[in-house]
Write a protein that holds these residues in place. Structure first.
Motif, PDB file in Angstrom:
ATOM      1  N   ILE A  98      -0.835 -52.882  85.974  1.00 34.84           N
ATOM      2  CA  ILE A  98       0.293 -52.124  86.509  1.00 34.84           C
ATOM      3  C   ILE A  98      -0.037 -50.638  86.651  1.00 34.84           C
ATOM      4  O   ILE A  98       0.848 -49.813  86.811  1.00 34.84           O
ATOM      5  CB  ILE A  98       1.579 -52.335  85.674  1.00 34.84           C
ATOM      6  N   GLY A  99      -1.326 -50.306  86.598  1.00 36.29           N
ATOM      7  CA  GLY A  99      -1.749 -48.932  86.816  1.00 36.29           C
ATOM      8  C   GLY A  99      -1.427 -47.976  85.687  1.00 36.29           C
ATOM      9  O   GLY A  99      -1.316 -46.771  85.900  1.00 36.29           O
ATOM     10  N   GLN A 100      -1.300 -48.499  84.469  1.00 37.06           N
ATOM     11  CA  GLN A 100      -0.964 -47.658  83.319  1.00 37.06           C
ATOM     12  C   GLN A 100      -2.059 -47.707  82.253  1.00 37.06           C
ATOM     13  O   GLN A 100      -1.787 -47.588  81.072  1.00 37.06           O
ATOM     14  CB  GLN A 100       0.375 -48.115  82.713  1.00 37.06           C
ATOM     15  N   GLY A 101      -3.304 -47.853  82.695  1.00 37.11           N
ATOM     16  CA  GLY A 101      -4.404 -48.044  81.753  1.00 37.11           C
ATOM     17  C   GLY A 101      -4.822 -46.832  80.963  1.00 37.11           C
ATOM     18  O   GLY A 101      -5.449 -46.969  79.917  1.00 37.11           O
ATOM     19  N   THR A 102      -4.469 -45.645  81.407  1.00 38.21           N
ATOM     20  CA  THR A 102      -4.954 -44.438  80.743  1.00 38.21           C
ATOM     21  C   THR A 102      -4.571 -44.387  79.273  1.00 38.21           C
ATOM     22  O   THR A 102      -5.421 -44.175  78.411  1.00 38.21           O
ATOM     23  CB  THR A 102      -4.441 -43.178  81.462  1.00 38.21           C
ATOM     24  N   LEU A 103      -3.298 -44.563  78.964  1.00 36.80           N
ATOM     25  CA  LEU A 103      -2.852 -44.516  77.569  1.00 36.80           C
ATOM     26  C   LEU A 103      -3.545 -45.589  76.746  1.00 36.80           C
ATOM     27  O   LEU A 103      -4.109 -45.308  75.687  1.00 36.80           O
ATOM     28  CB  LEU A 103      -1.333 -44.687  77.472  1.00 36.80           C
ATOM     29  N   ALA A 104      -3.514 -46.819  77.221  1.00 34.59           N
ATOM     30  CA  ALA A 104      -4.090 -47.921  76.453  1.00 34.59           C
ATOM     31  C   ALA A 104      -5.591 -47.743  76.254  1.00 34.59           C
ATOM     32  O   ALA A 104      -6.115 -47.997  75.162  1.00 34.59           O
ATOM     33  CB  ALA A 104      -3.785 -49.251  77.137  1.00 34.59           C
ATOM     34  N   GLN A 105      -6.279 -47.294  77.299  1.00 30.70           N
ATOM     35  CA  GLN A 105      -7.728 -47.083  77.168  1.00 30.70           C
ATOM     36  C   GLN A 105      -8.026 -45.955  76.182  1.00 30.70           C
ATOM     37  O   GLN A 105      -8.958 -46.048  75.386  1.00 30.70           O
ATOM     38  CB  GLN A 105      -8.355 -46.765  78.532  1.00 30.70           C
ATOM     39  N   SER A 106      -7.249 -44.882  76.228  1.00 35.36           N
ATOM     40  CA  SER A 106      -7.523 -43.755  75.323  1.00 35.36           C
ATOM     41  C   SER A 106      -7.222 -44.129  73.875  1.00 35.36           C
ATOM     42  O   SER A 106      -7.968 -43.738  72.963  1.00 35.36           O
ATOM     43  CB  SER A 106      -6.759 -42.504  75.753  1.00 35.36           C
ATOM     44  N   VAL A 107      -6.163 -44.904  73.639  1.00 36.26           N
ATOM     45  CA  VAL A 107      -5.878 -45.356  72.278  1.00 36.26           C
ATOM     46  C   VAL A 107      -6.978 -46.308  71.809  1.00 36.26           C
ATOM     47  O   VAL A 107      -7.443 -46.218  70.672  1.00 36.26           O
ATOM     48  CB  VAL A 107      -4.485 -46.021  72.185  1.00 36.26           C
ATOM     49  N   THR A 108      -7.419 -47.186  72.690  1.00 37.31           N
ATOM     50  CA  THR A 108      -8.500 -48.101  72.325  1.00 37.31           C
ATOM     51  C   THR A 108      -9.771 -47.326  71.998  1.00 37.31           C
ATOM     52  O   THR A 108     -10.481 -47.676  71.045  1.00 37.31           O
ATOM     53  CB  THR A 108      -8.745 -49.127  73.449  1.00 37.31           C
ATOM     54  N   ALA A 109     -10.043 -46.277  72.740  1.00 32.68           N
ATOM     55  CA  ALA A 109     -11.213 -45.434  72.441  1.00 32.68           C
ATOM     56  C   ALA A 109     -11.097 -44.824  71.050  1.00 32.68           C
ATOM     57  O   ALA A 109     -12.066 -44.845  70.274  1.00 32.68           O
ATOM     58  CB  ALA A 109     -11.356 -44.342  73.498  1.00 32.68           C
TER      59      ALA A 109
ATOM     60  N   ALA B 123     -13.288 -44.594  76.607  1.00 37.72           N
ATOM     61  CA  ALA B 123     -12.973 -43.225  77.030  1.00 37.72           C
ATOM     62  C   ALA B 123     -13.305 -43.041  78.503  1.00 37.72           C
ATOM     63  O   ALA B 123     -12.532 -42.429  79.254  1.00 37.72           O
ATOM     64  CB  ALA B 123     -13.741 -42.220  76.174  1.00 37.72           C
ATOM     65  N   HIS B 124     -14.428 -43.584  78.929  1.00 38.11           N
ATOM     66  CA  HIS B 124     -14.791 -43.502  80.354  1.00 38.11           C
ATOM     67  C   HIS B 124     -13.779 -44.255  81.215  1.00 38.11           C
ATOM     68  O   HIS B 124     -13.396 -43.782  82.295  1.00 38.11           O
ATOM     69  CB  HIS B 124     -16.204 -44.033  80.601  1.00 38.11           C
ATOM     70  N   LEU B 125     -13.329 -45.409  80.738  1.00 31.87           N
ATOM     71  CA  LEU B 125     -12.323 -46.169  81.485  1.00 31.87           C
ATOM     72  C   LEU B 125     -10.998 -45.401  81.560  1.00 31.87           C
ATOM     73  O   LEU B 125     -10.305 -45.443  82.580  1.00 31.87           O
ATOM     74  CB  LEU B 125     -12.125 -47.546  80.865  1.00 31.87           C
ATOM     75  N   ALA B 126     -10.653 -44.697  80.482  1.00 34.76           N
ATOM     76  CA  ALA B 126      -9.432 -43.875  80.502  1.00 34.76           C
ATOM     77  C   ALA B 126      -9.556 -42.768  81.534  1.00 34.76           C
ATOM     78  O   ALA B 126      -8.624 -42.513  82.304  1.00 34.76           O
ATOM     79  CB  ALA B 126      -9.162 -43.289  79.115  1.00 34.76           C
ATOM     80  N   LEU B 127     -10.719 -42.142  81.580  1.00 32.80           N
ATOM     81  CA  LEU B 127     -10.939 -41.091  82.578  1.00 32.80           C
ATOM     82  C   LEU B 127     -10.916 -41.663  83.986  1.00 32.80           C
ATOM     83  O   LEU B 127     -10.349 -41.056  84.901  1.00 32.80           O
ATOM     84  CB  LEU B 127     -12.267 -40.377  82.313  1.00 32.80           C
TER      85      LEU B 127
END
Length: 143
Positions: free
Chosen positions: A88-99, A115-119
């Protein structure tokens, strides 16, 4: 405020306030309270079908699990949030928390990858709904 939202029957407000309270509890070192509030918020978000809220609650749960030293569970929960968020195009938060959870778990390569995926999720593409106004672009950027 949570009680007021519940009395009005505003489940979304109730769950979002619970998520915020969970974060405050976590930052205040009240990890069990944080886990309880985030878990209840996630349950409500699932009931009302709010994917974004579910992601918010799941990332908070991942943070509480990391704070409890439950690295495997924290990473699993964070990556489940990525699975919910990315379509749903909201990966930034989830990727940064996972990092950050991966870093706490001592998995630096995994942390760097997330972190790269969040960026990457922050990258705006010309013609997309997330393309910033032209005044935000550098003179050399396309689009």
């Amino acid at each position: 405020m949570v009680e007021e939202a519940a009395e009005r029957g505003d489940q979304w407000a109730e769950a979002m306030l619970m998520t915020l309270q969970a974060l405050l509890a976590l930052w205040g070192g009240r990890i069990d309270e944080a886990a309880r509030r985030a878990g209840e918020a996630q349950r409500i978000f699932r009931v009302i079908g709010d994917r974004y809220g579910e992601i918010q609650a799941a990332t908070t749960i991942a943070r509480t699990l990391a704070a409890q030293g439950l690295s495997v569970d924290a990473l699993r929960t964070a990556e489940e949030a990525v699975g919910l968020a990315t379509p749903i195009g909201q990966g930034t938060l989830a990727q940064s928390v996972t990092a950050s959870v991966a870093m706490y778990a001592g998995q630096s390569s995994r942390a760097i990858a997330h972190a790269h995926l969040a960026l990457d999720a922050l990258t705006c593409r010309p013609g997309s709904a997330t393309t910033p106004p032209s005044r935000w672009r550098s003179p050399t950027s396309a689009g």
